[in-house]
Design a protein around this motif. Structure first.
Motif, PDB file in Angstrom:
ATOM      1  N   THR A 141       1.054  -1.168  -0.327  1.00 49.05           N
ATOM      2  CA  THR A 141      -0.036  -0.162   0.518  1.00 49.05           C
ATOM      3  C   THR A 141       0.827   1.238  -0.382  1.00 49.05           C
ATOM      4  N   VAL A 142       1.998   1.234   0.870  1.00 49.59           N
ATOM      5  CA  VAL A 142       2.607   2.329   1.319  1.00 49.59           C
ATOM      6  C   VAL A 142       3.531   2.470  -0.386  1.00 49.59           C
ATOM      7  N   ILE A 145       1.230   3.938  -3.396  1.00 49.97           N
ATOM      8  CA  ILE A 145       0.773   5.180  -2.526  1.00 49.97           C
ATOM      9  C   ILE A 145       1.950   6.240  -3.497  1.00 49.97           C
ATOM     10  N   VAL A 149       1.715   8.873  -6.869  1.00 54.02           N
ATOM     11  CA  VAL A 149       2.041  10.049  -6.293  1.00 54.02           C
ATOM     12  C   VAL A 149       3.147  10.674  -7.200  1.00 54.02           C
ATOM     13  N   LEU A 189      -2.433  10.964  -4.812  1.00 57.81           N
ATOM     14  CA  LEU A 189      -3.719  10.192  -3.488  1.00 57.81           C
ATOM     15  C   LEU A 189      -4.366   9.315  -4.287  1.00 57.81           C
ATOM     16  N   GLU A 191      -6.338   7.464  -7.135  1.00 57.79           N
ATOM     17  CA  GLU A 191      -5.000   6.373  -7.491  1.00 57.79           C
ATOM     18  C   GLU A 191      -3.974   5.785  -6.035  1.00 57.79           C
ATOM     19  N   GLY A 192      -3.372   6.440  -5.831  1.00 55.32           N
ATOM     20  CA  GLY A 192      -1.964   5.647  -5.269  1.00 55.32           C
ATOM     21  C   GLY A 192      -3.085   4.389  -4.004  1.00 55.32           C
ATOM     22  N   ILE A 193      -4.092   5.280  -3.720  1.00 55.46           N
ATOM     23  CA  ILE A 193      -4.978   4.280  -2.313  1.00 55.46           C
ATOM     24  C   ILE A 193      -5.236   2.948  -3.557  1.00 55.46           C
ATOM     25  N   THR A 195      -4.783   1.909  -6.207  1.00 60.42           N
ATOM     26  CA  THR A 195      -3.627   0.495  -7.070  1.00 60.42           C
ATOM     27  C   THR A 195      -2.816  -0.062  -5.976  1.00 60.42           C
ATOM     28  N   GLY A 196      -3.282   0.443  -5.070  1.00 58.21           N
ATOM     29  CA  GLY A 196      -2.625  -0.713  -3.115  1.00 58.21           C
ATOM     30  C   GLY A 196      -3.487  -1.231  -3.155  1.00 58.21           C
TER      31      GLY A 196
END
Length: 337
Positions: A141-142, A145, A149, A189, A191-193, A195-196
């Motif tokens: 997840t990290v 994100i 970004v 941010l 999209e990162g969430i 994607t994770g």
């Protein structure tokens, strides 16, 4: 963040097309050795997922803007960087040709901005560095994100540099970059969430998929990914054919920044090259702006759903077919030697 032709000069468009063509050729070359034949069908399925996912613009609260996923990090995490870049190229090519999303003159810039940074730069040097001590849901997840970004910010900054180099005076550098970077940080941010979340879901179903990409190894012969592919394919159909109807009507990050700087999201460009590119696109785009062609230009729910399903299907065939072609050439050379 699809650039229109009016945002790039013929010289910049040509340079970016050459740069992207070089990256495509190198990726295809690397795939001859690195491509896992068990992941070839997944290239097609993930191409469909990204095509469908990019149809959904999500609202960025308090801005009047919206964003959509780029998909590069998601693709690289599941396919590896080089197959991911080829898959995203297929998505962008189909969007430009058949749906008039992004200009043909700007296609090289769009491939570079949305694909190169995410797949060939950020994934191998940032995502992998974060998860190198072991894949866990929290690290995934990290990594997702941070990587999304960063990749999206690099792409947004490249858009500004390309307009600057093209001499687009309606978009002054400092003002334009001052709006492009913050709005794409917010989009990244979200999209990162997303994607994770998808990567963690896949990791729990079949961790070997992510592990093979991180370690640059092939999947064991006794591992089946049919269940994962089936789930992702259903996801693509549901998103492209149904959820796309609920996409935000707000302008995306690039259009929003342009409107705030130049007062319009549709700049004009004169010249034979622009006219030719526009004519080609008009003739090939059978579902322009993800809807049926009509005299009044109004869209429809049916047109959007059909666009989502048809586009995902064409992308599946092109992306998967690209993988099979590379693999077939590799096998032919191996037999010849």
């Amino acid at each position: 963040m699809h650039m229109a032709d009016a945002l790039v000069s013929p010289a910049v468009g040509g340079i970016m097309l050459a740069a992207s063509a070089g990256a495509i050729a190198y990726s295809a070359y690397k795939c001859k050795d690195d491509l896992d034949e068990k992941k070839i069908p997944l290239m097609g399925v993930m191409g469909a997922v990204i095509f469908a996912g990019q149809m959904i613009n999500f609202t960025i609260p308090g801005t009047g803007s919206s964003g959509h996923i780029g998909g590069g990090i998601l693709l690289a995490a599941l396919l590896g960087p080089f197959p991911a870049f080829l898959t995203l190229t297929a998505v962008l090519l189909i969007q430009a040709l058949f749906f008039a999303d992004g200009g043909l003159l700007a296609l090289g810039a769009n491939i570079w901005n949305m694909g190169f940074y995410a797949c060939l730069l950020v994934y191998p040097f940032v995502f992998k560095a974060i998860v190198k001590r072991g894949l866990t849901p929290s690290r995934i997840t990290v990594a997702a994100i941070v990587s999304v970004v960063l990749a999206l910010s690099l792409g947004a900054f490249s858009v500004v540099l390309e307009t600057l180099a093209s001499g687009i005076t309606e978009l002054p550098f400092m003002t334009f970059v001052g709006l492009m970077i913050p709005i794409h940080l917010a989009i990244g941010l979200v999209e990162g969430i997303v994607t994770g979340g998808i990567l963690v879901f896949v990791y729990k179903m079949r961790p070997e998929l992510l592990e093979s990409s991180v370690e640059n190894t092939k999947l064991p012969k006794n591992i089946s990914i049919k269940k994962v592919m089936g789930t992702l394919l259903i996801f693509a159909v549901v998103v492209g054919g149904g959820l796309s109807l609920f996409a935000s009507a707000n302008p995306d990050g690039l259009e929003w920044a342009m409107e705030n700087v130049a007062g319009t999201a549709e700049l004009e460009a004169d010249g034979d090259i622009y006219s030719s590119a526009g004519s080609i696109q008009e003739s090939t785009a059978f579902l322009p702006d993800y809807g049926f062609k009509s005299t009044d230009g109004d869209g429809s729910a049916a047109g959007t759903s059909v666009s989502g399903i048809v586009g995902a299907g064409i992308t599946l065939i092109l992306a998967g077919g690209t993988g099979y072609l590379i693999y077939a050439i590799k096998r032919k050379k191996e037999k010849a030697s």
